[in-house]
Design a protein around this motif. Sequence first.
Motif: not given
Length: 540
Positions: A181-200
């Motif tokens: 699992g990879v979760d984000f706290i405090g993000n409003t501009v990008f969703s968790d899914r969008q940020l995970r897509a930028k990660m390896d």
Amino acid sequence: MFRAVTVGLVILATSLTLMAATVNKIVIKSNTAQNVSPDVVRAHILLVEGAAFSQEQLSKDIKSLYKTGQFDDVVAKAKQAQGDTIDVVFTITPKARINTIVLQGNEAFATKRLMKQLEQETNLPMDETQLSADLEALYAFYRGKGYNNINIEQKIETLEDTGDIRIVYLIEENGRAKTRGVDFIGNTVFSDRQLRAKMDTEVSWLGFMLPMGYYNESDFDSDQNAVTQAYLDAGYLDFKVIDVAAQHSKGGEKVFLTIKIDEGSPYTVAEVSITGNEAEDTAALQPFVSLAANQTYSRATERRDVDKVTAYYNSLGYMDSRVIARREPSQSDHTVSVVYQVLEGEQARIRNINIQGNRITKDHVIRRELRLQPGDLADASQVKTSKAALMNLGYFGSVEVHPRSTPEAGFKDLDVEVEETLTGQLLFGAGVSSTDSIVGTVEMSQTNFDLFGWPSFRGGGQRFRLRAEAGSSRSNFTLAFTEPWMFDRQLRFDTELWLRETSANREYDQRSIGNSYKLTRAMSTPFWRQSVGYRLEQIE
């Protein structure tokens, strides 16, 4: 006073004797239990038996031995021998050689696979820098496979009987975990899914059954930079990662990642200016700048502007030019002023092109692929293109193209260093088909052929292929030749000669002999080619 003069005369006489003497013999001794190969030493010195002795040459020979990197110490003495001859004695302390490399404790990966990560070879002098790099390579390999708690100890042992070195790697693998699992706290501009897509780092949904999704700390560190870059591209200059937490399951086989961020607010561009440009007017540079006032700031757009202005200067011969983007943010109103500072350097042209490392390939084959020639403006982008063109030939394992400053103002030399690789092939094959019980094939090819390069016929940049195929009911023979630079122009000439015979048909046998010719040239439009050819074939 008399005694001092006497001593001085003795030293002078001795020096004159040595200068006039010839070398009687060269003695090579080892200062340790390790043997020193006389052949290796003699290959790097110029003094030989029977030649005139020279103290200057002896000093050069000592330096030459040091440069081999095989010796820790070299001491040479000239001793008077019979008559006007001397003996030269080299006492050498060789560097410790690697006798064996041993890996212990590795269970997840075979020793053979891990040894491929190491560059230090046995039977060569120990290279401490390389050993350090090898240790890092092992760590990188394990961590890349998810073993973040790997511990490797490198031990250097000296063998008493020979003085050689034994390298031992003691490995503690300590298991690995899968990302669940990879979760984000405090993000409003990008969703968790969008940020995970930028990660390896990937969540291992199928990890319970497939060997995938292992947690890699170094990749996760890079992922945080990728997330930061995404926000900077969107104009959030105050973005920061507040906290990162990695929570492991009870057994340690799973890991859950949480990233807490502070997005901040987007910045708007207040103004964009260019400074430092003296040779070129600002109006000439403005078309290469896309960032403008009242736009939302974007780091990606800023980088493209820097690259385009730099490329423009490079095309004008300013090879050493640099463009630096400086930002002046105002947190009170969330605006930013961007200043592109140009460091022009000196305009230069190419003076000489020096080519090294091509033992087989002819110089002109390399020169014709270079996008820069003597007298051309020194364009850094063309240096990169030239390197790519040489690599695409397939003749070289590595290519380095470096500009070098010269004493002559306004000129640079271009140093081209290549490392050649194998370009010839001899293939044998056999198979079974429905029409032929057995088919045999032999093919000989050379991609760096030279039609007039007797006796090796290599290095001319041409292509040659000879193929013969024989079966119970058919036989084929093909001879092909390509000259990529016909008449020293980018005009490719291809010709092929063939003979094909088959008896598969019950009613008749067929025999075909033919020849084809084709000329091909590149068009002004990239990746487009224009060809014209002629084919002659006789079928019986």
